[in-house]
Design a protein around this motif. Structure first.
Motif, PDB file in Angstrom:
ATOM      1  N   THR A  33       0.826  -1.208   0.000  1.00  0.00           N
ATOM      2  CA  THR A  33       0.000   0.000   0.000  1.00  0.00           C
ATOM      3  C   THR A  33       0.861   1.258   0.000  1.00  0.00           C
ATOM      4  O   THR A  33       0.611   2.213  -0.743  1.00  0.00           O
ATOM      5  CB  THR A  33      -0.925  -0.001   1.234  1.00  0.00           C
ATOM      6  OG1 THR A  33      -1.729  -1.171   1.206  1.00  0.00           O
ATOM      7  CG2 THR A  33      -1.804   1.234   1.234  1.00  0.00           C
ATOM      8  N   ILE A  35       3.985   1.512  -1.004  1.00  0.00           N
ATOM      9  CA  ILE A  35       4.670   1.626  -2.307  1.00  0.00           C
ATOM     10  C   ILE A  35       3.715   2.140  -3.369  1.00  0.00           C
ATOM     11  O   ILE A  35       4.073   2.986  -4.195  1.00  0.00           O
ATOM     12  CB  ILE A  35       5.249   0.254  -2.715  1.00  0.00           C
ATOM     13  CG1 ILE A  35       6.387  -0.137  -1.759  1.00  0.00           C
ATOM     14  CG2 ILE A  35       5.745   0.295  -4.159  1.00  0.00           C
ATOM     15  CD1 ILE A  35       6.894  -1.549  -1.969  1.00  0.00           C
ATOM     16  N   SER A  36       2.481   1.654  -3.333  1.00  0.00           N
ATOM     17  CA  SER A  36       1.485   2.094  -4.316  1.00  0.00           C
ATOM     18  C   SER A  36       1.185   3.577  -4.149  1.00  0.00           C
ATOM     19  O   SER A  36       1.074   4.320  -5.134  1.00  0.00           O
ATOM     20  CB  SER A  36       0.198   1.276  -4.168  1.00  0.00           C
ATOM     21  OG  SER A  36       0.434  -0.090  -4.401  1.00  0.00           O
ATOM     22  N   ILE A  38       3.160   5.826  -2.798  1.00  0.00           N
ATOM     23  CA  ILE A  38       4.337   6.590  -3.254  1.00  0.00           C
ATOM     24  C   ILE A  38       4.369   6.663  -4.781  1.00  0.00           C
ATOM     25  O   ILE A  38       4.653   7.721  -5.360  1.00  0.00           O
ATOM     26  CB  ILE A  38       5.624   5.935  -2.710  1.00  0.00           C
ATOM     27  CG1 ILE A  38       5.696   6.087  -1.177  1.00  0.00           C
ATOM     28  CG2 ILE A  38       6.858   6.571  -3.361  1.00  0.00           C
ATOM     29  CD1 ILE A  38       6.839   5.333  -0.536  1.00  0.00           C
ATOM     30  N   ALA A  39       4.061   5.518  -5.439  1.00  0.00           N
ATOM     31  CA  ALA A  39       4.052   5.492  -6.909  1.00  0.00           C
ATOM     32  C   ALA A  39       3.005   6.443  -7.467  1.00  0.00           C
ATOM     33  O   ALA A  39       3.245   7.166  -8.447  1.00  0.00           O
ATOM     34  CB  ALA A  39       3.810   4.068  -7.406  1.00  0.00           C
ATOM     35  N   ILE A  40       1.824   6.448  -6.808  1.00  0.00           N
ATOM     36  CA  ILE A  40       0.758   7.350  -7.265  1.00  0.00           C
ATOM     37  C   ILE A  40       1.173   8.802  -7.087  1.00  0.00           C
ATOM     38  O   ILE A  40       0.964   9.640  -7.969  1.00  0.00           O
ATOM     39  CB  ILE A  40      -0.541   7.051  -6.487  1.00  0.00           C
ATOM     40  CG1 ILE A  40      -1.082   5.673  -6.878  1.00  0.00           C
ATOM     41  CG2 ILE A  40      -1.579   8.136  -6.750  1.00  0.00           C
ATOM     42  CD1 ILE A  40      -2.234   5.204  -6.019  1.00  0.00           C
ATOM     43  N   LEU A  42       4.248   9.986  -6.964  1.00  0.00           N
ATOM     44  CA  LEU A  42       5.276  10.308  -7.968  1.00  0.00           C
ATOM     45  C   LEU A  42       4.658  10.532  -9.339  1.00  0.00           C
ATOM     46  O   LEU A  42       5.068  11.441 -10.076  1.00  0.00           O
ATOM     47  CB  LEU A  42       6.304   9.168  -8.035  1.00  0.00           C
ATOM     48  CG  LEU A  42       7.246   9.033  -6.831  1.00  0.00           C
ATOM     49  CD1 LEU A  42       8.137   7.807  -6.987  1.00  0.00           C
ATOM     50  CD2 LEU A  42       8.121  10.296  -6.694  1.00  0.00           C
ATOM     51  N   SER A  43       3.681   9.709  -9.683  1.00  0.00           N
ATOM     52  CA  SER A  43       3.005   9.874 -10.977  1.00  0.00           C
ATOM     53  C   SER A  43       2.297  11.222 -11.048  1.00  0.00           C
ATOM     54  O   SER A  43       2.346  11.907 -12.071  1.00  0.00           O
ATOM     55  CB  SER A  43       1.993   8.739 -11.184  1.00  0.00           C
ATOM     56  OG  SER A  43       2.640   7.489 -11.206  1.00  0.00           O
TER      57      SER A  43
END
Length: 220
Positions: A33, A35-36, A38-40, A42-43
């Motif tokens: 969660t 990581i997701s 953080i990825a969101i 960053l996106s």
């Protein structure tokens, strides 16, 4: 009894295993969660940066185009101003044609004729002042009629430098370089041989300097 104890221990161990597995699953889920998320994030940041960059590019293009339009507009306005100012000054301020090369005399006369044909009654008054070897044209029968036409029709007056005229008359053999008689000889040539519409001034350069502010100076 021992069987019952074993059964109880087995159940406790099984319960302990289930609890550990649940914690590991929960920990793994939390990591995924995070990581997701953080990825969101960053996106989203990358998307925002892209939008800002695109907007900046559009603004830059808009500014460049605006500057081009303003520059072209200024050039057109300047050209219009120059044209109007040039024509108005031609109409209101006399022109001084300075001719010091005999080969340029016909060019200057042609310019005067073209100017008059363009402006007609708005054509400025024009003065031709000649010196150096251009004064020889006052004795050129091929040029004199064109001079006369300019004087009669194109608001033109013609003046000649006496110093240059004297040098020409001496070099051509019309007058002798004699301090006692040279001035009398030059006067006689002016009266008897030069066109009547030509006015002789003491010095062409002095005349130009003395009247420069009154004219728009042109040298063909």
């Amino acid at each position: 009894m021992d069987n019952n104890n074993n059964s109880i221990h087995h159940e406790e161990d099984h319960h302990h295993l289930d609890s550990n597995n649940y914690k590991q699953i929960l920990l793994s889920f939390n990591k995924i969660t995070i990581i997701s998320i953080i990825a969101i994030i960053l996106s989203l940041v990358i998307a925002i940066i892209g939008i800002i960059a695109f907007a900046a590019a559009l603004i830059a293009v808009s500014v460049v185009n605006s500057n081009k339009i303003d520059k072209n507009s200024n050039l057109q306005n300047n050209n219009l101003t120059i044209t109007v100012d040039y024509e108005s000054q031609l109409q209101n301020k006399p022109l001084l044609f300075h001719i010091s090369d005999k080969t340029k005399f016909s060019v200057g006369l042609g310019n005067i004729q073209n100017l008059y044909n363009m402006l007609q009654n708005d054509s400025p008054y024009i003065t031709i002042i000649s010196n150096s070897d251009a004064v020889s044209e006052y004795f050129n029968n091929a040029t004199i009629p064109t001079m006369k036409m300019a004087v009669d029709n194109y608001r033109t007056q013609i003046k000649c430098c006496r110093i240059a005229l004297t040098k020409y008359l001496i070099s051509s053999g019309k007058c002798v370089n004699d301090n006692a008689t040279i001035n009398l000889c030059v006067d006689q040539v002016i009266v008897n041989e030069m066109p009547k519409f030509v006015t002789v001034v003491p010095s062409g350069i002095v005349y130009i300097n003395a009247n420069y502010a009154k004219f728009r100076y042109i040298k063909p």
